[in-house]
Design an enzyme around this catalytic site. Sequence first.
Site, PDB file in Angstrom:
ATOM      1  N   ASN A  68       0.814  -1.220   0.000  1.00 49.33           N
ATOM      2  CA  ASN A  68       0.000   0.000   0.000  1.00 49.33           C
ATOM      3  C   ASN A  68       0.852   1.277   0.000  1.00 49.33           C
ATOM      4  OD1 ASN A  68      -2.352   1.435   0.019  1.00 49.33           O
ATOM      5  ND2 ASN A  68      -3.013   0.803   2.069  1.00 49.33           N
ATOM      6  N   HIS A 119     -15.379  -4.964  10.031  1.00 53.62           N
ATOM      7  CA  HIS A 119     -15.027  -3.651  10.582  1.00 53.62           C
ATOM      8  C   HIS A 119     -16.261  -2.801  10.784  1.00 53.62           C
ATOM      9  CE1 HIS A 119     -10.587  -3.212   9.327  1.00 53.62           C
ATOM     10  NE2 HIS A 119     -10.872  -4.481   9.569  1.00 53.62           N
ATOM     11  N   ARG A 136     -14.527  -5.754  14.662  1.00 51.47           N
ATOM     12  CA  ARG A 136     -13.584  -4.731  15.107  1.00 51.47           C
ATOM     13  C   ARG A 136     -14.349  -3.411  15.191  1.00 51.47           C
ATOM     14  NH1 ARG A 136      -8.481  -2.180  11.687  1.00 51.47           N
ATOM     15  NH2 ARG A 136      -9.937  -0.486  11.331  1.00 51.47           N
ATOM     16  N   TYR A 163      -7.890   7.849  11.871  1.00 49.27           N
ATOM     17  CA  TYR A 163      -7.487   6.727  11.023  1.00 49.27           C
ATOM     18  C   TYR A 163      -8.229   5.474  11.466  1.00 49.27           C
ATOM     19  CZ  TYR A 163      -4.466   3.648   8.330  1.00 49.27           C
ATOM     20  OH  TYR A 163      -3.999   2.732   7.429  1.00 49.27           O
ATOM     21  N   ASP A 180      -8.343  -1.709  17.062  1.00 47.78           N
ATOM     22  CA  ASP A 180      -7.029  -1.449  16.459  1.00 47.78           C
ATOM     23  C   ASP A 180      -6.535  -0.083  16.929  1.00 47.78           C
ATOM     24  OD1 ASP A 180      -4.804  -1.255  14.846  1.00 47.78           O
ATOM     25  OD2 ASP A 180      -5.832  -1.914  13.011  1.00 47.78           O
ATOM     26  N   HIS A 210      -3.619   1.124  15.959  1.00 44.11           N
ATOM     27  CA  HIS A 210      -2.811   1.666  14.852  1.00 44.11           C
ATOM     28  C   HIS A 210      -1.491   2.276  15.311  1.00 44.11           C
ATOM     29  CE1 HIS A 210      -5.804   0.852  11.829  1.00 44.11           C
ATOM     30  NE2 HIS A 210      -6.728   1.477  12.519  1.00 44.11           N
ATOM     31  N   GLU A 251      -5.127  -4.357  19.063  1.00 42.70           N
ATOM     32  CA  GLU A 251      -4.163  -4.516  17.960  1.00 42.70           C
ATOM     33  C   GLU A 251      -3.178  -3.357  17.878  1.00 42.70           C
ATOM     34  OE1 GLU A 251      -6.202  -5.442  14.367  1.00 42.70           O
ATOM     35  OE2 GLU A 251      -4.759  -4.385  13.108  1.00 42.70           O
ATOM     36  N   GLU A 280       0.949  -6.658  11.357  1.00 44.43           N
ATOM     37  CA  GLU A 280       0.552  -6.431   9.964  1.00 44.43           C
ATOM     38  C   GLU A 280       1.655  -5.755   9.152  1.00 44.43           C
ATOM     39  OE1 GLU A 280      -3.014  -4.062  10.841  1.00 44.43           O
ATOM     40  OE2 GLU A 280      -2.071  -2.383   9.829  1.00 44.43           O
ATOM     41  N   ARG A 313      -0.152 -11.137  13.362  1.00 46.00           N
ATOM     42  CA  ARG A 313      -0.977 -10.677  12.236  1.00 46.00           C
ATOM     43  C   ARG A 313      -0.249 -10.604  10.896  1.00 46.00           C
ATOM     44  NH1 ARG A 313      -5.348  -8.421  11.887  1.00 46.00           N
ATOM     45  NH2 ARG A 313      -4.675  -6.449  10.972  1.00 46.00           N
ATOM     46  N   HIS A 367      -3.732 -10.098   8.791  1.00 47.92           N
ATOM     47  CA  HIS A 367      -4.216  -8.852   8.215  1.00 47.92           C
ATOM     48  C   HIS A 367      -5.038  -9.170   6.975  1.00 47.92           C
ATOM     49  CE1 HIS A 367      -2.737  -4.697   6.527  1.00 47.92           C
ATOM     50  NE2 HIS A 367      -3.900  -4.573   7.125  1.00 47.92           N
ATOM     51  N   ASP A 392      -6.373  -3.453   0.988  1.00 48.27           N
ATOM     52  CA  ASP A 392      -5.169  -3.388   0.157  1.00 48.27           C
ATOM     53  C   ASP A 392      -4.522  -4.758  -0.018  1.00 48.27           C
ATOM     54  OD1 ASP A 392      -4.864  -2.437   2.993  1.00 48.27           O
ATOM     55  OD2 ASP A 392      -2.744  -2.780   2.595  1.00 48.27           O
ATOM     56  N   GLU A 410      -8.826 -11.344   9.439  1.00 48.02           N
ATOM     57  CA  GLU A 410      -9.499 -10.077   9.127  1.00 48.02           C
ATOM     58  C   GLU A 410     -10.109 -10.166   7.734  1.00 48.02           C
ATOM     59  OE1 GLU A 410      -6.819  -6.741   8.874  1.00 48.02           O
ATOM     60  OE2 GLU A 410      -8.414  -5.304   9.286  1.00 48.02           O
ATOM     61  N   TRP A 434       1.417   7.167  12.521  1.00 50.90           N
ATOM     62  CA  TRP A 434       0.157   7.123  11.787  1.00 50.90           C
ATOM     63  C   TRP A 434      -0.592   8.420  11.904  1.00 50.90           C
ATOM     64  CZ3 TRP A 434      -0.766   3.508   8.313  1.00 50.90           C
ATOM     65  CH2 TRP A 434      -0.015   2.332   8.400  1.00 50.90           C
TER      66      TRP A 434
HETATM   67  O1  EZ4 Z   1      -3.676   0.281   8.194  1.00 50.48           O
HETATM   68  O2  EZ4 Z   1      -4.312  -1.981   5.520  1.00 50.48           O
HETATM   69  O3  EZ4 Z   1      -5.990  -3.777  10.545  1.00 50.48           O
HETATM   70  N1  EZ4 Z   1      -5.993  -3.151   9.542  1.00 50.48           N
HETATM   71  C1  EZ4 Z   1      -5.333  -2.014   9.366  1.00 50.48           C
HETATM   72  C2  EZ4 Z   1      -5.354  -1.431   7.979  1.00 50.48           C
HETATM   73  C3  EZ4 Z   1      -3.977  -0.940   7.584  1.00 50.48           C
HETATM   74  C4  EZ4 Z   1      -3.890  -0.802   6.084  1.00 50.48           C
HETATM   75  C5  EZ4 Z   1      -2.451  -0.457   5.691  1.00 50.48           C
HETATM   76  O4  EZ4 Z   1      -2.244  -0.682   4.358  1.00 50.48           O
HETATM   77  O5  EZ4 Z   1      -4.723  -1.511  10.276  1.00 50.48           O
HETATM   78  O6  EZ4 Z   1      -6.275  -0.418   7.882  1.00 50.48           O
HETATM   79 CO    CO Z   2      -4.365  -2.903  11.878  1.00 50.36          CO
END
Ligand code: EZ4
Ligand code: CO
Length: 402
Positions: A37, A122, A147, A159, A210, A212, A236, A262, A283, A312, A316, A339, A402
């Site tokens: 990605n 999600h 999630r 995000y 998550d 992030h 996560e 991931e 992951r 993951h 993407d 996921e 992030w």
């Molecule tokens: O940030 O796939 O758990 N899933 C994630 C995703 C990732 C993107 C990064 O390319 O955290 O949203």
């Molecule tokens: Co993630």
Amino acid sequence: MKIEDARVIVTSPGRNFVTLKIVTDEGVTGVGDATLNGRELAVASYLTDHVVPALLGRDPSRIEDTWQYLYKGAYWRRGPVTMTAIAAVDTALWDIKGKVAGLPVYQLLGGRSREGVTVYGHASAPDTESVLAEVARYVDLGYKAVRVQTGVPGLQTTYGVGRGRMFYEPADAAVPSEATWSTERYLAHTPQVFARVRDEFGPDLRLLHDVHHRLTPIEAARLGRDLEPCRLTWMEDPVPAELQEGFRLIRKHTTTPIAVGEVFNTIWDCRQLITEQLIDYIRTTVVHAGGITHLRRIFDLAALHHVRSGSHGATDLSPVCMAAALHLDVSIPNFGLQEYMRHTEETDQVFPHSYRFEDGYLLPSESPGLGVDVDETLAARYPYKPASLPVNRLEDGTMHSW
Ligand code: EZ4
Ligand code: CO
């Protein structure tokens, strides 16, 4: 049998994907996902300029040897670009082996260890009230795990929160867009969201969250503790994971299970986390961690240390990656969760596949090989569009994870 041709297909049916298609002199073909990605063309070049010339004429049945050749032969080991390129070759070779054997790939990996692959969806929305409706929608669709992500009061964007129903696509502008982050606001808000969700949906639904990579270990420890009454299946990416021993601090303070990986590319990125039992779910994925061959090695190490898989599976990761992931998921002894974010209709058309969703499970294809392909004519109709993942700054302008 010899590898006669290997083509790198770049397409953007709603988002960018890179796919490798290997063709043998006997006409058997195999596909592998090579999508990284925001850095798609770097992998496309790595494959076209450095890997494909070395593949031509090789015996496609030598999967392990080809993996070792590409990994060791590059001299420059590991890293996301290299490992994604190796993954694409490895995945395509497993596809070919399955087709030659007349068996779905999971049969080559030891056969089924379970009936289906439990997936999580999600649910994301700007606030608590609206996210409850999103969770309900997933429950109605049969999902057994969800999630949950919400916006944070006082922050404009967050995000991980989609911009529409069933739609989640964080890569947007060619040059990364910028968002504002506040750890204080996030830590105050998130436990309240989960208290409402758990209260509304009862004890059975598996809930995940998550982070992030946005916290420090002690902040993540606090969040984990505050979430304990809500019985999460996992928290996560609580912190950026380059410093693997940082997880000891989180572990010391909370029983909320931890998932990470991931962005990992090799077994070395998670060796300490796994062997010290600092995490509960790993992951790593087929596409970013060296293909089926290397991911199985990671999952085997994890199995020795009470760590389960939790690959993951965001948008993407193309249907080619998902198809491959399901063959591993259904066969390994220590599967945890997979996921699953639905792709757009355009993406599904470019990558015809035969895995399917049923009652909260994904079922791998029964066709020989992976059971997925790329429609090259259709793919050519969707030219590449640069898109990057966003960055975060704190309220005073400091760059943040992030
Ligand atoms: O940030 O796939 O758990 N899933 C994630 C995703 C990732 C993107 C990064 O390319 O955290 O949203
Ligand atoms: Co993630």
